[in-house]
Scaffold this active site. Sequence first.
Site: not given
Lengths: 728, 728
Positions: A371, A456, A458-459, A527
């Site tokens: 995606d 995105v 449907n999800y 870091d």
Amino acid sequence: MEAKNLWRFLVLPIGVLLFLLLTWFHLPNKGALDCNLYSGWCTSKNRFYSSSQANQIKKPSFSSYNNQHHESEIPQHPLDPLTIQEFNRVRTILSTHPLFKSSSKYTLNSIVLEEPDKKLVLKWKKGDAPLPRKASVVAVVKGVSHVLTVDLETGLVTDYEYSVSGYPTMTVEDMVGVLEVPLKSIEFNRSITKRGVKLADLECLPISSGWYGTQVEENRRLIKVQCYSKEGTVNFYMRPIEGVTALVDMDRKEVVTISDNGENIPVANGINTDYRYSIQKLNGELRLLNPISLEQPKGPSFTVEGHLVKWANWEFHVRPDPRAGTIISEVKVRDPDTSELRNVMYKGFTSELFVPYMDPTEGWYFKTYMDAGEYGFGLQAMPLDPLNDCPRNAYYMDAVFASSDGTPYLQPNMICIFERYAGDIAWRHAECPITDLKVTEVRPKVTLVVRMAAAVANYDYIVDWEFQTDGLIRSKVGLSGILMVKGTTYENMDQVPNQEYLYGTLLSENIIGVIHDHFITYYLDMDVDGSDNSFVKVKLKKQETSPGESPRKSYLKAVRKVAKTEKDAQIKLKLYDPSEFHVVNPLKKTRVGNPVGYKLVPGATAATLLDPEDPPQKRAAFTKNQIWVTPYNKSEQWAGGLFVYQSQGDDTLQVWSNRDRSIENKDIVLWYTVGFHHIPCQEDYPIMPTVSSSFDLKPVNFFERNPILRVPPNFQDDLPVCKAHDSA
Amino acid sequence: MEAKNLWRFLVLPIGVLLFLLLTWFHLPNKGALDCNLYSGWCTSKNRFYSSSQANQIKKPSFSSYNNQHHESEIPQHPLDPLTIQEFNRVRTILSTHPLFKSSSKYTLNSIVLEEPDKKLVLKWKKGDAPLPRKASVVAVVKGVSHVLTVDLETGLVTDYEYSVSGYPTMTVEDMVGVLEVPLKSIEFNRSITKRGVKLADLECLPISSGWYGTQVEENRRLIKVQCYSKEGTVNFYMRPIEGVTALVDMDRKEVVTISDNGENIPVANGINTDYRYSIQKLNGELRLLNPISLEQPKGPSFTVEGHLVKWANWEFHVRPDPRAGTIISEVKVRDPDTSELRNVMYKGFTSELFVPYMDPTEGWYFKTYMDAGEYGFGLQAMPLDPLNDCPRNAYYMDAVFASSDGTPYLQPNMICIFERYAGDIAWRHAECPITDLKVTEVRPKVTLVVRMAAAVANYDYIVDWEFQTDGLIRSKVGLSGILMVKGTTYENMDQVPNQEYLYGTLLSENIIGVIHDHFITYYLDMDVDGSDNSFVKVKLKKQETSPGESPRKSYLKAVRKVAKTEKDAQIKLKLYDPSEFHVVNPLKKTRVGNPVGYKLVPGATAATLLDPEDPPQKRAAFTKNQIWVTPYNKSEQWAGGLFVYQSQGDDTLQVWSNRDRSIENKDIVLWYTVGFHHIPCQEDYPIMPTVSSSFDLKPVNFFERNPILRVPPNFQDDLPVCKAHDSA
């Protein structure tokens, strides 16, 4: 992405283009576009139809959003995203560049900040002169991908060539442009109409086609288009027109092939799939609860200056990114002993996703989405819904992204930031209730959440970064939204022959929820108190006692092992071979001599079981291990490669890591993948309750002691006095 | 338990007994016991000193607790715990029973409700005649353990003999009584004083000694006593007197042996280990946050009638239990389609804990606690601290437990119940923002939490049962409190020879946090739509495609396998061999023909790696697998056996399960173990930030569809109007 998002774009061709150009379709009368609510869309629209207005940006003027004056914004921090003025400057510079001047056919797939060198950013302090601003541009000119650096001061453009497979993230026009293509085909239209679906009810999705090494894929960008009926429901995903797939050449806008092999599969009826409250309340509202709210009468405890967030003992930079979604940078925590702000992580973001569906048949095998690199995880992050996506007192951050001609547009409310108190306990101890040991000490846990929700197609992915005052960072991803389903002739499991395998669960009559995985791979440039770190596995191993040593036969012994090279840090998690995973600063020790560190604490997860030589798995080879560590390399940020679309797996995290570079006492990047296996169940229909998983970055001998020893408990007088709204 | 809780009891001998009996110790002047705040303690005290007042109970009269009239309580539900009147009736009945009449030496280790037969309880409905009330009593008479059933109506006492190893859960007197024993020994006192610790500063812990098959353990109850200095801090745990251990005969109250092998190890100085706010604020308060609160101006949405909780679509019974802590029973969820209350789980509780320390040396090898069966997980659950342990609007449930002579006493605020909104999302979807697909629908997630916090000596276990409106039950355990640490001569890691292993982490000068595991084993008597259920593994396996079948080489295939017998359901979790674990009702199917079920969804966990023949591991064999399934058997409730103290592993879940009984289409019990490996770090010092893990019970084709499709979103007008307390 899941099924291919592109909502934003589907509708355009169907709704607008067809309406304007192909008026022989009967379309329902659509209301006027509400630019107050959907400025992102409005500006996208500007982009398509008003290229002459490209230097303007529509300013949102609605009260529910922060009415920030984005037009006059200037960067305040070296990592601040490009401003509107800077986007426009990029366009001006590019418009005179030979590459674009001589070509009428180009797209600007991505325009984002080109980060200054890490060393410069780390040195920079508020009040210092701004670092030179540059833009990183991905452009496709005459079919060739370019990565350009545009110096905003000098106007200098540097052109880099990348010899990797694949294509850049699709543009909006790419995704939109393909949806109308199948409709040019009489064959395709016949396939639709013979199933009883009116073309006016069509809703189509552009589905990235993956890469399978076939001849048809060579030297062209392909995409699959599949369609649904939205008749009677906004939840068109539940009405698939199964078996009809158009393979489309994305650049030529031509149908390559049309396959139609599901003629006998009815389109599911879609009854009661529309999940909107306005519709559902007709069925009788299910009001289970009295109102409950997170209240902060003195306001939240955090501040946001530009993109810099300060909260409790934390300070970090947040910016929206069209590909990654949210980028968290320069994460620092204040040491309560020294009052010093100490570095924890230089940069963290969701680098790539991999969502393979587990169905090898004609209409499904290619559904193996990545995606971030294919569709843009940030591009798909719609405005958050105040009071529902985020609680009261949330701060909403807008995004300014560039459309494919370089025009900036606003994505309002893309990220929210809020404090969270969930009734949890930060630490506690109850002692013997007598005399000098009459002790019960409890501290409530309050955290800060940075959230975006990328829908995105449907999800819906709810991506949270949560900061705790004890130094822990929790990265959480929630999955909701709508399943990608498959049409079937079956209405009941008792109709299914014993030997037949459905590739999923029969969710409703004629609907199968197909099994799939989700992998979300995080880039974590740790870091810890400075850039030079080492990665240490602290293994717990069974140690047998010697005869006579102890009445015990065994115990667990912690064995520290510093990873020397990348392959030492390619890790598959095993319940029966446990380790802690520390990123330590080998040059810095605590008072009593422990290396200062942060540890990665995996949560529940899932691993990919696909064949490593399966093309989708090869492209998503970054999911092969749960943990990787690489030396910092500015060009290695996208786990699936810079150009993921139709990529062949030659530029993945696995390829980089297999170079087996030294990672000891170096600036290193930690990669972690959260996975989910999803066997759909009926409760996921027609919209899924959220499922979440997370991992933690947790201080381990980073502080000298519990850093929140001195925080006070809640007292009655700290809490607000509230009334119900209707009695106030 | 961890180090041995017994705070409640330590202080008694040290503070009171020594003060009263051994007045040659100089003790600081202690304030009067505040019975208003610590009624549990007061009644315990009554128990010890006022056995003539045994039929009375001190009623709490302080406003922060629910001032319930416990004395007049009568049971309203067949599973309601014994009332004060019932406890007294048990005592009266037993006082005339030959077993006790003829013996002056007995203890009542446990008196709890004897649950009526499950079938009767399931049939019973509100308004029906009450089911006959019985008590289950564990008593030790003249050194012999008895399990008695006392019929409260008829006065009939049935005496069962159990031929299993081990002893019942220690009584308060057991634990308290051993602490003074070492002080009778001149050798012991010399060991203490030569380390510079005043006897007046001593704080000792009774540490269950495990079982190692040695001769000294035969036919007697042993316990280890180790001591600490509380000079200058309530956090005496951080000042261990390392190397001094008294082995005590618990019944004879005699020292068996004293070992002293840490003479050269200094007692750590304890500087800044006192975590109390009153002390810490002297260091400068760390006030990081504005107030934040969960507010419900219209009050919470749940009701508690006796022990029956009704909230949203849930209904269940909650009762405190001295051994298990919280017992959740008859858990039912309302189906939104039919409005019917449907059974999910008959009974759920924490059956046993196992906390092995990873140090085989003399003073540590035996630290392998089994907190529920050895110390009583519920007995150690101190009153919760309102506003800190639980948010505003929480309901607090008191416990009435019996002391060892049968006297009931009150444990106020032992359990809290509250609604929780954490800014989370129940479900969402954002669609294309145009025309008929202009959709963003989001529903906030609100849950109900049932919490207790058992402070088992040093460690605090926060045990939550969380109910979601979507049908999910999350069982979560949080670990906080104080580490069990080991004294050392080292002040810095650079002093430690290369080859020396410390068994843990140097946390501060002279303090090592010893590595240990925590396992919490849950009993989950699932009754999914009825008692007869089956356990189904839904395996995800890699399936290779046939040549020419697909461009894909592989996919994951779900393979269902019903567990026929117990051994089919002995499960070790594997990331690369994943399964879903369903409890289904094979007789009931959804409309489209899926078996109705709930699935167990593990969260992050850890497994035991100890040698199966290691004595502690043998006793805790229930941790060998993460999942077990047994046929329902009323006598198989305690995973480590009925009598865990000094048990030999002959009555564990493993022993039962290895009988390999049939579990298909039967009333079955699911067992799940949550594990933690804990390598201490400096942040855990001097008190630990909470670490949590959880597992879920999740509907899987239990509902026909998402059961919260019809719930409304938040609207502005639903939310309260609040002011800061000081401006209100």
